[in-house]
Each structure stands twice: as structure tokens, then as C-alpha cells.
Motif scaffolding. Structure first.
Motif, mmCIF file in Angstrom:
data_model
loop_
_atom_site.group_PDB
_atom_site.id
_atom_site.type_symbol
_atom_site.label_atom_id
_atom_site.label_comp_id
_atom_site.label_asym_id
_atom_site.label_seq_id
_atom_site.Cartn_x
_atom_site.Cartn_y
_atom_site.Cartn_z
ATOM 1 N N MET A 1 0.838 -1.157 0.000
ATOM 2 C CA MET A 1 0.000 0.000 0.000
ATOM 3 C C MET A 1 0.897 1.239 0.000
ATOM 4 O O MET A 1 1.667 1.459 0.923
ATOM 5 N N THR A 2 0.804 1.957 -1.070
ATOM 6 C CA THR A 2 1.625 3.150 -1.213
ATOM 7 C C THR A 2 0.743 4.380 -1.114
ATOM 8 O O THR A 2 -0.424 4.387 -1.481
ATOM 9 N N LEU A 3 1.352 5.406 -0.581
ATOM 10 C CA LEU A 3 0.634 6.663 -0.382
ATOM 11 C C LEU A 3 1.153 7.658 -1.405
ATOM 12 O O LEU A 3 2.296 8.082 -1.348
ATOM 13 N N ASP A 4 0.319 7.987 -2.343
ATOM 14 C CA ASP A 4 0.728 8.983 -3.316
ATOM 15 C C ASP A 4 0.082 10.322 -2.968
ATOM 16 O O ASP A 4 -0.557 10.472 -1.930
ATOM 17 N N LEU A 5 0.236 11.279 -3.818
ATOM 18 C CA LEU A 5 -0.237 12.637 -3.557
ATOM 19 C C LEU A 5 -1.757 12.687 -3.404
ATOM 20 O O LEU A 5 -2.274 13.378 -2.522
ATOM 21 N N SER A 6 -2.496 11.969 -4.183
ATOM 22 C CA SER A 6 -3.962 11.988 -4.092
ATOM 23 C C SER A 6 -4.424 11.317 -2.801
ATOM 24 O O SER A 6 -5.409 11.717 -2.183
ATOM 25 N N GLY A 7 -3.728 10.313 -2.326
ATOM 26 C CA GLY A 7 -4.049 9.648 -1.062
ATOM 27 C C GLY A 7 -3.825 10.586 0.115
ATOM 28 O O GLY A 7 -4.627 10.636 1.057
ATOM 29 N N CYS A 8 -2.687 11.329 0.064
ATOM 30 C CA CYS A 8 -2.399 12.313 1.123
ATOM 31 C C CYS A 8 -3.450 13.404 1.131
ATOM 32 O O CYS A 8 -3.911 13.838 2.202
ATOM 33 N N ALA A 9 -3.867 13.832 -0.021
ATOM 34 C CA ALA A 9 -4.884 14.870 -0.110
ATOM 35 C C ALA A 9 -6.212 14.361 0.438
ATOM 36 O O ALA A 9 -6.938 15.085 1.137
#
Length: 155
Positions: A1-9
Motif C-alpha cells: 500500500m503506497t501513499l501517493d499525492l492523491s491519497g495524502c490529499a
């Protein structure tokens, strides 16, 4: 499970949404408390106003002896209330040994007794006369209600 920019947002938006909801609920509680206190204040003000209106319609007659000169006394019948006392009558339930009955009959019943107005009656005071007199005052208040008051002036 990776956290990209849209996930952080998305996580940041969820946190801000939760914080905003919590603040709104807290604000609504404070506002309800304020509305309740305003309702209580309005009720108190309404009670105070109705009491003041009723008080403005009340006369407050009384009686007191006053000394005039070296040995002369007067029985003063007065009104300290804000309203006019109408049809004022006085009587002496325990007897009248001090006040001139002729003077009483000439001046009473009194049609009106305004605020701070007084009527003086001649009193015959001597060494063996009682020092206290019981006076019954009957009048009609500003609201049309008949009232009675017993006073005990002393010389």
C-alpha cells in the motif's frame, strides 16, 4: 500500500472534515446555551416589568405624629406610593383619645390623596394620654381594588 499525492490529499481532507464537524457541533452547543440564557433573561425582564407596572398602581398610605411648636401635635396621614389613593377613610378601632373627631369628620373621606401629599389632623396630647394610636386606613388603589392598612403611630 503506497501513499501517493492523491491519497495524502484525501486523508488531509478527511481530517479537515472531521475537525470542521467537531467545531460546528461545539459552536452549535454554545449557541444553544446562549439562546437559553437569552430566553431566561427575557422571562426575568418580563416578570420585572409586570411587577413594576403593578407597583405603579399601588398607593401606600401611612400615618405618623409630628410635633408642631412646643407642645402641639398633629397626626399626619400621607401617601408614599406612586399611585393616587382614592376615597381615603380613617377609623380608630381601639378608640380615639388623641385626635379631634370634628377634624376627622371635616376632612374624611378624602376624595384623593396624591403621591407625597398629606393631611394633618389636630391631636390633643397630654401627660395621661396614650403614646400609641391604632389607625385603620381604607382606600381604593390605582387598579380600582379596595385596600386596608393598620398603622400604629407613636408620639
Amino acid at each position: 500500500m503506497t501513499l501517493d499525492l492523491s491519497g495524502c490529499a484525501a486523508i488531509l481532507a478527511l481530517v479537515l472534515s472531521c475537525y470542521s464537524t467537531w467545531k460546528t457541533v461545539k459552536f452549535n452547543r454554545k449557541q444553544e446555551e446562549l439562546i437559553e440564557s437569552q430566553r431566561q433573561l427575557n422571562a426575568l425582564l418580563a416578570d420585572k416589568e409586570s411587577t413594576e407596572r403593578a407597583e405603579a398602581k399601588r398607593a401606600n398610605p401611612g400615618a405618623a405624629f409630628s410635633r408642631v411648636g412646643s407642645g402641639n401635635y398633629r397626626l399626619k396621614i400621607y401617601n408614599q406610593g406612586p399611585a393616587v389613593a382614592r376615597n381615603v377613610m380613617i377609623s380608630f378601632p381601639e378608640g380615639n383619645e388623641l385626635v379631634s373627631q370634628r377634624d376627622v369628620d371635616e376632612k374624611f373621606p378624602l376624595e384623593t390623596l396624591e403621591r407625597y401629599q398629606s393631611v394633618e389632623l389636630i391631636a390633643s396630647v397630654h401627660m395621661s394620654s396614650p403614646s400609641k394610636l391604632t389607625v385603620r386606613i381604607d382606600w381604593i388603589d390605582g387598579d380600582g381594588e379596595s385596600k386596608t392598612k393598620m398603622v400604629h403611630p407613636t408620639r
